[in-house]
Design a protein around this motif. Sequence first.
Motif, mmCIF file in Angstrom:
data_model
loop_
_atom_site.group_PDB
_atom_site.id
_atom_site.type_symbol
_atom_site.label_atom_id
_atom_site.label_comp_id
_atom_site.label_asym_id
_atom_site.label_seq_id
_atom_site.Cartn_x
_atom_site.Cartn_y
_atom_site.Cartn_z
ATOM 1 N N LEU A 4 10.636 -65.472 -4.970
ATOM 2 C CA LEU A 4 9.201 -65.263 -4.949
ATOM 3 C C LEU A 4 8.478 -66.549 -4.558
ATOM 4 C CD1 LEU A 4 8.992 -63.371 -8.370
ATOM 5 C CD2 LEU A 4 9.110 -62.351 -6.093
ATOM 6 N N VAL A 5 7.469 -66.413 -3.702
ATOM 7 C CA VAL A 5 6.677 -67.566 -3.286
ATOM 8 C C VAL A 5 5.203 -67.202 -3.389
ATOM 9 C CG1 VAL A 5 6.128 -69.175 -1.442
ATOM 10 C CG2 VAL A 5 8.484 -68.363 -1.721
ATOM 11 N N GLU A 6 4.480 -67.932 -4.250
ATOM 12 C CA GLU A 6 3.049 -67.685 -4.417
ATOM 13 C C GLU A 6 2.249 -68.517 -3.423
ATOM 14 O OE1 GLU A 6 4.660 -67.989 -8.762
ATOM 15 O OE2 GLU A 6 4.911 -69.029 -6.852
ATOM 16 N N SER A 7 1.065 -68.022 -3.109
ATOM 17 C CA SER A 7 0.121 -68.768 -2.285
ATOM 18 C C SER A 7 -1.286 -68.285 -2.612
ATOM 19 C CB SER A 7 0.425 -68.587 -0.797
ATOM 20 O OG SER A 7 0.315 -67.230 -0.432
ATOM 21 N N GLY A 8 -2.270 -69.037 -2.151
ATOM 22 C CA GLY A 8 -3.656 -68.609 -2.304
ATOM 23 C C GLY A 8 -4.444 -69.326 -3.370
ATOM 24 N N GLY A 9 -3.795 -70.213 -4.117
ATOM 25 C CA GLY A 9 -4.534 -70.953 -5.125
ATOM 26 C C GLY A 9 -5.466 -71.966 -4.496
ATOM 27 N N GLY A 10 -6.294 -72.571 -5.327
ATOM 28 C CA GLY A 10 -7.222 -73.575 -4.820
ATOM 29 C C GLY A 10 -8.319 -73.871 -5.806
ATOM 30 N N LEU A 11 -9.338 -74.560 -5.323
ATOM 31 C CA LEU A 11 -10.490 -74.937 -6.130
ATOM 32 C C LEU A 11 -11.667 -74.026 -5.776
ATOM 33 C CD1 LEU A 11 -12.009 -76.930 -8.002
ATOM 34 C CD2 LEU A 11 -12.423 -78.344 -5.966
ATOM 35 N N VAL A 12 -12.294 -73.464 -6.793
ATOM 36 C CA VAL A 12 -13.408 -72.558 -6.576
ATOM 37 C C VAL A 12 -14.445 -72.784 -7.663
ATOM 38 C CG1 VAL A 12 -12.343 -70.681 -7.905
ATOM 39 C CG2 VAL A 12 -14.005 -70.144 -6.106
ATOM 40 N N GLN A 13 -15.686 -72.523 -7.351
ATOM 41 C CA GLN A 13 -16.738 -72.650 -8.358
ATOM 42 C C GLN A 13 -16.752 -71.426 -9.267
ATOM 43 O OE1 GLN A 13 -20.410 -73.392 -6.168
ATOM 44 N NE2 GLN A 13 -20.195 -75.595 -6.518
ATOM 45 N N ALA A 14 -17.259 -71.611 -10.451
ATOM 46 C CA ALA A 14 -17.397 -70.500 -11.388
ATOM 47 C C ALA A 14 -18.200 -69.376 -10.741
ATOM 48 C CB ALA A 14 -18.082 -70.980 -12.663
ATOM 49 N N GLY A 15 -17.716 -68.149 -10.957
ATOM 50 C CA GLY A 15 -18.339 -66.991 -10.331
ATOM 51 C C GLY A 15 -17.727 -66.614 -9.000
ATOM 52 N N GLY A 16 -16.886 -67.490 -8.462
ATOM 53 C CA GLY A 16 -16.265 -67.236 -7.177
ATOM 54 C C GLY A 16 -15.029 -66.363 -7.280
ATOM 55 N N LEU A 18 -10.839 -65.617 -5.686
ATOM 56 C CA LEU A 18 -9.626 -66.031 -4.987
ATOM 57 C C LEU A 18 -8.681 -64.841 -4.969
ATOM 58 C CD1 LEU A 18 -8.731 -69.576 -6.446
ATOM 59 C CD2 LEU A 18 -9.429 -69.081 -4.098
ATOM 60 N N ARG A 19 -7.823 -64.800 -3.954
ATOM 61 C CA ARG A 19 -6.753 -63.812 -3.936
ATOM 62 C C ARG A 19 -5.422 -64.526 -3.824
ATOM 63 N NH1 ARG A 19 -5.188 -58.830 0.137
ATOM 64 N NH2 ARG A 19 -4.491 -60.533 1.483
ATOM 65 N N LEU A 20 -4.601 -64.325 -4.830
ATOM 66 C CA LEU A 20 -3.259 -64.886 -4.820
ATOM 67 C C LEU A 20 -2.289 -63.881 -4.196
ATOM 68 C CD1 LEU A 20 -3.061 -66.416 -8.418
ATOM 69 C CD2 LEU A 20 -4.022 -67.407 -6.321
ATOM 70 N N SER A 21 -1.313 -64.415 -3.485
ATOM 71 C CA SER A 21 -0.267 -63.588 -2.905
ATOM 72 C C SER A 21 1.079 -64.015 -3.454
ATOM 73 C CB SER A 21 -0.257 -63.712 -1.378
ATOM 74 O OG SER A 21 -1.463 -63.253 -0.818
ATOM 75 N N LYS A 76 5.263 -54.720 2.931
ATOM 76 C CA LYS A 76 5.213 -56.143 3.281
ATOM 77 C C LYS A 76 5.942 -57.009 2.260
ATOM 78 C CE LYS A 76 0.799 -55.842 5.748
ATOM 79 N NZ LYS A 76 -0.604 -56.337 5.831
ATOM 80 N N ASN A 77 6.542 -56.388 1.261
ATOM 81 C CA ASN A 77 7.228 -57.143 0.201
ATOM 82 C C ASN A 77 6.303 -58.193 -0.422
ATOM 83 O OD1 ASN A 77 9.540 -55.694 0.649
ATOM 84 N ND2 ASN A 77 10.854 -57.461 0.971
ATOM 85 N N THR A 78 5.081 -57.813 -0.653
ATOM 86 C CA THR A 78 4.085 -58.768 -1.146
ATOM 87 C C THR A 78 3.254 -58.163 -2.261
ATOM 88 O OG1 THR A 78 3.952 -59.808 1.036
ATOM 89 C CG2 THR A 78 2.172 -60.276 -0.507
ATOM 90 N N GLY A 79 3.010 -58.978 -3.281
ATOM 91 C CA GLY A 79 2.111 -58.595 -4.352
ATOM 92 C C GLY A 79 0.870 -59.465 -4.314
#
Length: 124
Positions: A4-16, A18-21, A76-79
């Motif tokens: 398994l390989v995650e991606s999509g993290g990062g820095l976001v302001q409150a209320g924003g 993100l979508r992790l894969s 796509k074998n992706t969650g």
Amino acid sequence: QVQLVESGGGLVQAGGSLRLSCAASGRSFSHYIMGWFRQAPGKEREFVATISGSGDSAFYAESVKGRFTISRDNAKNTGYLQMNSLKPADTAVYYCAADQYIAPLTTASGYDYWGQGTQVTVSS
């Protein structure tokens, strides 16, 4: 075996948002339940969400219910973990996990396969 390989993290302001894969290797991804967990500094790893192999059943931690949505695309074998209305308390390393169970599982010890994690930081 599943990798398994995650991606999509990062820095976001409150209320924003993100979508992790979570990209999975190997065949028969639909035979595996998938879960998302998170771990903040100094805290234990905690359950976030889990979904059945077919994608027709999902469960959420109370702290994220109504804000996060777990889904999967077996072709796509992706969650995925769609995270909306993010709060500073959501800041953590997020991990996806998988294992061969019939029903979704909320306990980390039940999963044999884990990704390396992706950092999510929510600023106030």
